[in-house]
Enzyme design. Structure first.
Site, PDB file in Angstrom:
ATOM      1  N   HIS A 116      63.926  24.393  75.865  1.00  0.00           N
ATOM      2  CA  HIS A 116      64.091  25.079  74.584  1.00  0.00           C
ATOM      3  C   HIS A 116      62.766  25.191  73.821  1.00  0.00           C
ATOM      4  O   HIS A 116      62.488  26.205  73.183  1.00  0.00           O
ATOM      5  CB  HIS A 116      65.123  24.309  73.753  1.00  0.00           C
ATOM      6  CG  HIS A 116      65.411  24.915  72.419  1.00  0.00           C
ATOM      7  ND1 HIS A 116      65.915  26.189  72.286  1.00  0.00           N
ATOM      8  CD2 HIS A 116      65.270  24.439  71.152  1.00  0.00           C
ATOM      9  CE1 HIS A 116      66.074  26.461  70.996  1.00  0.00           C
ATOM     10  NE2 HIS A 116      65.689  25.423  70.293  1.00  0.00           N
ATOM     11  N   ASP A 163      66.069  26.652  79.217  1.00  0.00           N
ATOM     12  CA  ASP A 163      66.611  26.247  77.916  1.00  0.00           C
ATOM     13  C   ASP A 163      68.104  25.988  78.072  1.00  0.00           C
ATOM     14  O   ASP A 163      68.879  26.919  78.285  1.00  0.00           O
ATOM     15  CB  ASP A 163      66.357  27.371  76.901  1.00  0.00           C
ATOM     16  CG  ASP A 163      66.812  27.013  75.490  1.00  0.00           C
ATOM     17  OD1 ASP A 163      67.511  25.997  75.321  1.00  0.00           O
ATOM     18  OD2 ASP A 163      66.454  27.760  74.560  1.00  0.00           O
ATOM     19  N   SER A 202      65.216  29.363  67.731  1.00  0.00           N
ATOM     20  CA  SER A 202      66.188  28.302  67.500  1.00  0.00           C
ATOM     21  C   SER A 202      66.905  28.525  66.159  1.00  0.00           C
ATOM     22  O   SER A 202      67.457  29.598  65.932  1.00  0.00           O
ATOM     23  CB  SER A 202      65.462  26.959  67.544  1.00  0.00           C
ATOM     24  OG  SER A 202      66.373  25.909  67.687  1.00  0.00           O
TER      25      SER A 202
END
Lengths: 397, 221
Positions: A365, A332, A166
């Site tokens: 995610h 995701d 991320s």
């Protein structure tokens, strides 16, 4: 009562931001300012970090782990604030894919955060009070610059690998672009070369929730003894949904009711998913600073690697000696596989050595933080291959 | 998905193996690659050829594979492999990025073999292509006398289930090389046992008795 608790809040925020528990700390004086993209200098400033494992004699086995938006330096040991395990203990530790028995792991807290590296809740040396919105806006590149200064301080010239998911993955990409000769291997996971319009939009909703809370006081809540808990909790609830997936929410909660057999015909948390989100929101505000949330979401919004390289991402990696392993997850939707594929295309166009795997999971995610055996196998395989190429294969103690 | 199924079936089924267990067709492909070269293996399956090239020819190898399982297995082995499709993803590679681009048992499974072949010789200075020869006498017999689409040990699929959507004969492939401007540097045909056929025989003989063919190509001047 209210007075007491807010005073304690201020004290604990300031203490963790200035004197982080169970962390290493490096203070850069006025002779070593951090030059920010905003055009100003942050000085003096400090970086809080943790290390695990042992640096070898050649100083060649270091892995820099970059944390995500609300992460911290406590990657593989108990978090002193929450008393919970480190945020990536599934990945980092003895015998784990990022093996603390083979590698020297460094995890710094990012600039703008609230866990010991200088950010809006740190004390401004000029006023002796928390920075608040007086703190300059920071970028991913600023944080990477600060991390490079940390490595200089630790006398580590080249890291064996930089890894993160991320916002951590954004730092990995920025590292490979800014310091190609200092990064042997790069593991950007569930990330992108730029923050999408949709992701900026979600962040804006979160920021507006914080700023709409009257307790935010124009960002001066630490000085005024308030805390925008409700606003930050709502921001977290919204963001948390984007870290999961429809399938994962359905699997975990479905339409199940919370401790009741019938709807109450009220706005109580009837559904389990509501109760879960409320819990996520309220536990988040116990550990995170509202202004840091504004600054770090902004840093992600501003991230656009191509913009610094004539609009072409491949230019950021032209001639790079770094080997890459890009990983994405099927469910995701915050950083979808198409974003990772764009990284791969750019790396191919730049002639870089790149591996790319997409992992099938319904966990969204957040999958990069969770128990995903295929992720572990891939990271381990990639690092083993890179370690052989780096001559680290027999390093295991 | 389809490519990896083809390859694992070939691997498990009747593909001829040298002492030590390595597939003969892969050894032949590896033979055509110079030591230390930069190589892209398009449709690399579980990475057997890339591993072989690394061990025997010390190449800097990269791979593209369609099946997710194949890719993840390769990456976990430490190979530089990406998930991608030969038909769409070769366009992203710059000119002259590799010394060799390899299509090992892959070309007949692509949607646009000519486009793939042309990309191959744009990205790489050389190309190596191996494919099953649809002109082999057993296949001709099955079609010609049996009146059925052929299945053999090397090509075990029924027509409705095959990943191989663009079969060709050795003669057909030579024709494609001609129209695409590919120069044939070397060619080898393998018999049913994986042994190379004698070199000094005419093309019609190879086209009839070669079960597989391996071509080394370059750009025509």
């Amino acid at each position: 009562m209210v007075e007491l608790s807010t005073v304690r809040d201020e004290a604990s925020h300031t203490r963790e931001a200035d004197e982080p528990r169970d962390s290493l700390l490096v203070r850069f004086g006025v002779d070593k300012p951090l030059k920010l993209d905003a055009g100003v200098e942050l000085s003096p400033f400090q970086v809080a970090y943790k290390t695990y494992g042992t640096l070898n004699a050649e100083r060649s086995n270091a892995i820099l782990v970059c944390h995500a938006l609300t992460g911290d330096q406590h990657v593989a040991s108990q978090n002193p604030v929450t008393k919970k395990p480190g945020w990536w203990e599934t990945m980092v530790g003895p015998g784990k894919p990022i093996d603390t028995e083979r590698y020297f792991i460094i995890c710094p807290n990012v600039v703008g955060s609230c866990m010991g590296t200088t950010g809006p809740s740190s004390s401004n040396s000029k006023t002796g009070k928390p920075w608040g919105l007086e703190h300059p806006v920071v970028t991913i590149r600023d944080t990477v610059r600060a991390q490079a200064m940390l490595l200089d301080h630790l006398r580590i010239d080249t890291v064996f690998a930089v890894a993160g998911g991320s916002m951590g993955g954004m730092q990995v990409l920025q590292w490979a672009a800014s310091y190609p000769d200092r990064v042997f291997a790069a593991l950007p996971i569930a990330c992108a070369t730029r923050h999408s319009a949709q992701n900026i939009a979600f962040h804006e909703v979160g920021r507006q929730a914080v700023m709409a809370d009257p307790e935010w006081r124009g960002g001066r809540y630490l000085v005024e003894g308030t805390n925008p808990r409700r606003g930050l909790a709502v921001a977290r609830m919204g963001a948390h949904i984007t870290y999961l997936s429809d399938a994962a929410l359905h699997r975990k909660f479905g339409r199940k009711l919370q401790d009741r057999s019938n709807p109450t015909f009220s706005f109580d948390a009837d559904f389990e998913v509501e109760s879960y989100l409320r819990h996520q929101g309220s536990s988040f505000v116990e550990r995170f600073d509202a202004n840091s949330y504004l600054y770090l979401t902004r840093a992600m919004d501003y991230f656009d690697l191509a913009a610094d390289y004539g609009g072409v991402v491949a230019n950021a990696f032209r001639g790079t000696p770094t080997r890459f392993c890009v990983i994405s997850f099927t469910s995701d939707w915050l950083f979808p596989t198409s974003d990772s594929r764009a990284i791969v295309h750019a790396l191919n166009a730049a002639g870089a050595r790149v591996s790319f795997a997409e992992i099938v999971t319904d966990k969204g995610h957040d999958a990069f933080l969770l128990e995903e055996p295929e992720l572990f196998a891939i990271v381990r395989g990639f690092l083993d291959g890179a370690a052989r190429a780096r001559g680290l294969a027999t390093e295991k103690r | 998905m389809m490519l990896s199924r083809l390859k694992s079936d070939l691997t498990m089924a009747e593909a001829a193996r040298a002492p030590g267990g390595t597939r003969v067709d892969l050894l032949l492909v590896a033979d055509m690659v110079t030591r230390g070269a930069k190589v892209l293996d398009v449709g690399c399956g579980d990475g057997e050829l890339l591993r072989l090239l690394g061990e025997r020819r010390d190449v800097d190898g990269r791979g593209i594979e369609l099946s997710r399982e194949g890719v993840n297995e390769c990456v976990a082995k430490g190979l530089a492999v990406i998930q991608g499709d030969a038909d769409t993803d070769l366009a992203d590679y710059p000119n002259d990025a590799f010394d060799y681009v390899i299509l090992s048992q892959t070309l007949q499974a692509t949607r646009h073999p000519r486009v793939v072949l042309e990309h191959m010789l744009r990205i790489g200075r050389h190309g190596v292509v191996s494919f099953p020869n649809f002109g082999h006498w057993k296949i001709r017999l099955q079609v010609g006398l049996g009146g059925r689409m052929p299945t053999t040990d090397n090509l075990p699929y029924a027509w409705w289930d095959t990943p191989n959507i663009h079969f060709c004969t050795i003669k057909d492939f030579r024709a494609l090389c001609l129209v695409s401007g590919a120069k044939i540097e070397r060619a080898v045909a393998l018999n049913a046992y994986g042994a190379p056929l004698r070199l000094n025989v005419p093309w019609w003989f190879w086209n009839l008795f070669g079960e597989q063919a391996v071509f080394l190509l370059s750009r025509s001047a």
